[in-house]
Design a protein around this motif. Structure first.
Motif, mmCIF file in Angstrom:
data_model
loop_
_atom_site.group_PDB
_atom_site.id
_atom_site.type_symbol
_atom_site.label_atom_id
_atom_site.label_comp_id
_atom_site.label_asym_id
_atom_site.label_seq_id
_atom_site.Cartn_x
_atom_site.Cartn_y
_atom_site.Cartn_z
ATOM 1 N N ALA A 1 0.819 -1.210 0.000
ATOM 2 C CA ALA A 1 0.000 0.000 0.000
ATOM 3 C C ALA A 1 0.855 1.264 0.000
ATOM 4 C CB ALA A 1 -0.935 -0.005 1.211
ATOM 5 N N LEU A 2 1.969 1.247 0.729
ATOM 6 C CA LEU A 2 2.850 2.417 0.748
ATOM 7 C C LEU A 2 3.539 2.615 -0.593
ATOM 8 C CD1 LEU A 2 4.387 2.099 4.316
ATOM 9 C CD2 LEU A 2 2.845 3.888 3.502
ATOM 10 N N LEU A 3 3.851 1.537 -1.285
ATOM 11 C CA LEU A 3 4.406 1.667 -2.640
ATOM 12 C C LEU A 3 3.384 2.296 -3.581
ATOM 13 C CD1 LEU A 3 6.270 -1.754 -2.910
ATOM 14 C CD2 LEU A 3 7.331 0.515 -2.859
ATOM 15 N N ALA A 4 2.116 1.912 -3.403
ATOM 16 C CA ALA A 4 1.060 2.523 -4.216
ATOM 17 C C ALA A 4 0.896 3.996 -3.864
ATOM 18 C CB ALA A 4 -0.253 1.772 -4.008
ATOM 19 N N LEU A 5 0.952 4.316 -2.574
ATOM 20 C CA LEU A 5 0.841 5.711 -2.143
ATOM 21 C C LEU A 5 1.982 6.552 -2.713
ATOM 22 C CD1 LEU A 5 -0.288 7.993 -0.338
ATOM 23 C CD2 LEU A 5 1.062 7.053 1.540
ATOM 24 N N ALA A 6 3.175 5.991 -2.733
ATOM 25 C CA ALA A 6 4.336 6.710 -3.263
ATOM 26 C C ALA A 6 4.354 6.743 -4.785
ATOM 27 C CB ALA A 6 5.619 6.071 -2.737
ATOM 28 N N ALA A 7 3.347 6.136 -5.428
ATOM 29 C CA ALA A 7 3.209 6.139 -6.894
ATOM 30 C C ALA A 7 4.377 5.437 -7.572
ATOM 31 C CB ALA A 7 3.043 7.554 -7.413
ATOM 32 N N VAL A 8 4.751 4.285 -7.030
ATOM 33 C CA VAL A 8 5.798 3.475 -7.639
ATOM 34 C C VAL A 8 5.158 2.554 -8.666
ATOM 35 C CG1 VAL A 8 7.540 1.699 -7.208
ATOM 36 C CG2 VAL A 8 7.220 3.578 -5.570
ATOM 37 N N PRO A 9 5.624 2.527 -9.909
ATOM 38 C CA PRO A 9 5.036 1.605 -10.878
ATOM 39 C C PRO A 9 5.423 0.174 -10.540
ATOM 40 C CG PRO A 9 6.909 2.799 -11.830
ATOM 41 C CD PRO A 9 6.658 3.387 -10.480
ATOM 42 N N PRO A 10 4.538 -0.810 -10.776
ATOM 43 C CA PRO A 10 3.250 -0.744 -11.471
ATOM 44 C C PRO A 10 2.058 -0.701 -10.511
ATOM 45 C CG PRO A 10 3.913 -3.016 -11.289
ATOM 46 C CD PRO A 10 4.945 -2.213 -10.532
ATOM 47 N N ALA B 1 -1.132 0.699 -8.176
ATOM 48 C CA ALA B 1 -2.291 1.454 -8.633
ATOM 49 C C ALA B 1 -2.086 2.960 -8.532
ATOM 50 C CB ALA B 1 -3.524 1.036 -7.822
ATOM 51 N N GLY B 2 -1.440 3.409 -7.455
ATOM 52 C CA GLY B 2 -1.273 4.838 -7.262
ATOM 53 C C GLY B 2 -0.456 5.503 -8.345
ATOM 54 N N PHE B 3 0.449 4.769 -8.973
ATOM 55 C CA PHE B 3 1.257 5.355 -10.049
ATOM 56 C C PHE B 3 0.377 5.772 -11.220
ATOM 57 C CE2 PHE B 3 3.236 4.462 -14.197
ATOM 58 C CZ PHE B 3 4.204 5.446 -14.214
ATOM 59 N N PHE B 4 -0.473 4.899 -11.680
ATOM 60 C CA PHE B 4 -1.290 5.181 -12.861
ATOM 61 C C PHE B 4 -2.309 6.289 -12.585
ATOM 62 C CE2 PHE B 4 0.290 0.897 -13.538
ATOM 63 C CZ PHE B 4 0.710 0.955 -14.861
ATOM 64 N N SER B 5 -2.942 6.252 -11.418
ATOM 65 C CA SER B 5 -3.970 7.258 -11.145
ATOM 66 C C SER B 5 -3.349 8.631 -10.892
ATOM 67 C CB SER B 5 -4.830 6.824 -9.960
ATOM 68 O OG SER B 5 -4.051 6.621 -8.800
ATOM 69 N N LYS B 6 -2.185 8.672 -10.213
ATOM 70 C CA LYS B 6 -1.513 9.957 -10.015
ATOM 71 C C LYS B 6 -1.027 10.513 -11.339
ATOM 72 C CE LYS B 6 2.605 10.508 -9.654
ATOM 73 N NZ LYS B 6 4.047 10.364 -9.461
ATOM 74 N N GLU B 7 -0.532 9.651 -12.192
ATOM 75 C CA GLU B 7 -0.085 10.099 -13.508
ATOM 76 C C GLU B 7 -1.235 10.647 -14.335
ATOM 77 O OE1 GLU B 7 2.972 10.465 -14.821
ATOM 78 O OE2 GLU B 7 3.614 10.028 -12.787
ATOM 79 N N ALA B 8 -2.420 10.060 -14.190
ATOM 80 C CA ALA B 8 -3.581 10.574 -14.917
ATOM 81 C C ALA B 8 -3.871 12.017 -14.520
ATOM 82 C CB ALA B 8 -4.799 9.690 -14.650
ATOM 83 N N VAL B 9 -3.692 12.327 -13.229
ATOM 84 C CA VAL B 9 -3.902 13.698 -12.760
ATOM 85 C C VAL B 9 -2.837 14.621 -13.340
ATOM 86 C CG1 VAL B 9 -3.951 15.189 -10.724
ATOM 87 C CG2 VAL B 9 -5.014 12.929 -10.639
#
Length: 659
Positions: free
Chosen positions: A380-389, A391-399
């Motif tokens: 979850a922390l990797l997703a929060l930090a927007a590390v690919p692949p 989920a947080g990486f793709f959604s933050k990049e969309a913004v």
């Protein structure tokens, strides 16, 4: 069964489960847990069926007049487009996970029946907001969530922190709800309807006479509900409630409602360039300010709370540049990993046996004791930090992509300046987010604080939910290229520029934080273990530090956040003293006015009231003195009175005769 009927059942089932749970909580406690879990689970399944039938295509609309108003009608209506369908699934899934998790986390809590019923009601209210096609019906769900949050945040009402936090959450959100309600009435007056489809039609035809005023009034309510600057101060304090409630509020209800509302009525806000610019500035300040505050917190739940505020800032930023698809995509992605983060934090609290050990400076040796929480929280922390692949990486990049397109003039829904504001703030926040995410992981699972006693194995109801939420946390972002039809057809895939910038800054933040931590840890000795203290509520994670006689955490010399922030650490740890500003600007004047009113009431109004009473009392005393009981006295008074009356009568007769 028709799609409309299924959609009606989605919010109705949790509501019925809530009512039944309250009625049977004392008489049939064995039914409480099934009534908490099964209706919510059924609602999630039905929401998935509705989403499959809607398919990201044409919106489903149905309406019936709720009551004749003589003016703008209020209808009981549904408006289910791709956004509503997906968000309803999110709410149902997260609420189900929270209810299942709570059966283990609060298994010894005597107030569990009322807690579970309120969670179900909370869920039902959010589903009403999601599916409603009428703004007044949406407002009902909006306000019911407010009262549910008051009771749930104050669940541990024995503690002053919970009582004050629940009151603060209620009052701050109500502060935004007052202009929000005025804005809704103004919007309906201009559009001639409360129907969302009618409002959007009026906007498209240029039927709004006061778009800027309406949008700004509505933004006040959104800032309160979705914890955006300057009305975000209630959310960190709301961590005094049970951790599963925090997961529900941060991931699927309450704070998501404001973002969803703006997404649903985005053309109303886009009709005013000023409102979009205000939203962009609000989002930028929220993103950067909350990330700095998260980097300074010692309490793990407050770190996550400020993290939520910042991620909501990303969503508000996407809306400020006119891309509601990116906003809702990040809302869905964030819900998965933030629910996982809070529930994993609950496992940490459960393992430590006390809420006092949510202070990261007291943590040590948890990675081996709670491996399920360790691995899932890492994901979850990797997703929060927007590390690919993740989920947080793709959604933050969309913004960031949406902000880039607006800044470069490739999209004209919002001013280019708003795009630059969101883009720069989003990139800075990416660096800070990776820094505080790694800091949290290091201090929680690699910390050198006093090791807490082991309170046994985690219940299966808690650990299973963590792994369920880890699946979308890891894989949801990979659906970005397949969900375009659900998000207005806008592509959600990253571009090379934003991906390199965002990921590079995140990596820099993580590397710097790790280097500082290694340096400080080498200079700091490990703390002594905490002695085991038996306490009947320790397993439920509801005991304060005072109950366990633990020392308050001192300033941790191994904290990389303190070294990274330098002189900013103190203000950031205190939320940049915004509460003090509010106390000076609002609370103290109100208290002073109340003191003045009390003085006037006591010294002026009461004086007249007391004088009137004393006059009557004095007259009564005089009358009482005349009642002697002596007949001769009465006859003498009667004779004297008769003589006086006779003299007066003669005098009046002479006056009349002379005239």
């Amino acid at each position: 069964m028709t799609t409309t009927t299924l959609a009606v059942l989605v919010p109705l089932l949790p509501f019925l489960g809530s009512a039944a749970g309250l009625l049977l909580g004392r008489t049939a406690p064995g039914f409480v847990r099934p009534l908490a879990v099964l209706p919510t689970l059924a609602a999630a399944v039905l929401a998935a069926v509705v989403a499959a039938r809607q398919g990201g295509g044409k919106a489903i609309n149905a309406a019936t007049e709720l009551t004749p108003t003589g003016s703008v009608p209020i209808d009981l209506s549904l408006h289910i487009d791709g956004f509503a369908a997906l968000v309803a699934v999110l709410v149902g899934v997260v609420a189900t996970c929270v209810q299942i998790y709570s059966t283990g986390y609060l298994r010894e809590d005597p107030r569990y029946p009322s807690y579970a019923a309120l969670v179900s009601l909370f869920t039902s209210a959010m589903l009403v907001v999601v599916y409603s096609g009428d703004l007044m019906v949406l407002l009902v769900g909006w306000e019911v969530m407010g009262i549910c949050s008051y009771f749930l945040v104050g669940h541990y009402w024995e503690t002053p922190e919970a009582r004050s936090a629940s009151l603060k959450a209620f009052l701050v959100t109500k502060l935004g709800d007052v202009p929000f309600l005025i804005g809704l009435f103004a919007l309906a007056t201009d559009a001639g309807t409360f129907q969302i489809t009618g409002v959007l039609g009026a906007v498209a035809s240029g039927g709004l006479d006061h778009p800027t005023l309406i949008a700004l009034l509505l933004l006040a309510g959104v800032a309160g509900k979705s914890a955006q600057f300057p009305l975000h101060t209630w959310l960190p304090d709301a961590m005094a409630g049970p951790t599963p409630v925090s997961a529900l509020i941060h991931a699927a209800t309450m704070v998501a409602a404001g973002i969803y509302f703006v997404a649903r009525l985005l053309p109303v806000f886009a009709a005013s360039a000023a409102a979009m610019t205000v939203l962009a500035v609000m989002a930028a300040i929220t993103m950067v300010g909350s990330a700095l505050a998260a980097l300074a917190q010692d309490d793990i739940k407050r770190v996550l709370a400020y993290s939520t505020i910042g991620q909501l800032g990303y969503m508000a930023g996407a809306l400020a540049v006119g891309d509601r698809g990116a906003a809702i995509f990040h809302l869905l992605s964030h819900a998965a990993f933030k629910a996982l983060l809070f529930l994993a934090a609950g496992a940490v609290i459960h393992a430590a046996g006390t809420n006092s050990l949510t202070a990261m400076s007291r943590m040590s040796g948890l990675a081996k004791r709670i491996p399920d929480a360790y691995w899932t929280m890492t994901v979850a922390l990797l997703a929060l930090a927007a590390v690919p692949p993740f989920a947080g990486f793709f959604s933050k990049e969309a913004v960031l992509v949406a902000a880039e397109h607006t800044a470069l003039g490739e999209r004209h829904v919002a001013p280019a300046g708003a795009g630059w504001i969101v883009l720069v703030a989003g990139l800075i926040t990416a660096l800070l987010t990776a820094a505080y995410a790694l800091r949290l992981w290091l201090r929680t699972f690699r910390g050198r604080g006093p090791e807490a006693p082991d309170h046994g194995r985690q219940p299966i109801a808690m650990t299973s939910v963590l792994w369920v939420l880890a699946i979308p946390t890891l894989g949801f972002g990979l659906t970005a290229g397949y969900l375009d039809d659900w998000f207005d057809g806008n592509p959600l895939t990253p571009t090379l520029t934003t991906a390199v910038l965002g990921t590079g800054l995140a990596a820099a933040g993580a590397v710097i934080t790790y280097a500082v931590w290694r340096t400080l840890a080498a200079r700091t000795p490990a703390a002594a273990p905490v002695p085991h203290v038996a306490h009947p509520d320790a397993e439920a994670g509801q005991v304060e530090a005072e109950a366990l006689h633990l020392p308050h955490p001192a300033e941790d010399p191994a904290d990389p956040g303190r070294a990274l922030l330098g002189p900013l650490h103190g203000p950031a740890a205190d939320g940049f003293h915004l509460d003090a500003v509010y106390r000076t600007a609002f609370v103290r004047p109100v208290l002073a006015a109340a003191s003045l009113v009390r003085f006037l009431d006591r010294e002026v109004v009461d004086t007249y009231v007391q004088a009137a009473g004393n006059s009557a009392k004095g007259l009564g005393w005089l009358v009482r003195r005349a009642q002697t009981g002596n007949v001769q006295t009465y006859l003498s008074a009667l004779l004297a009175g008769s003589v006086v009356l006779a003299i007066v009568a003669v005098a009046l007769a002479n006056v009349v005769a002379g005239a």
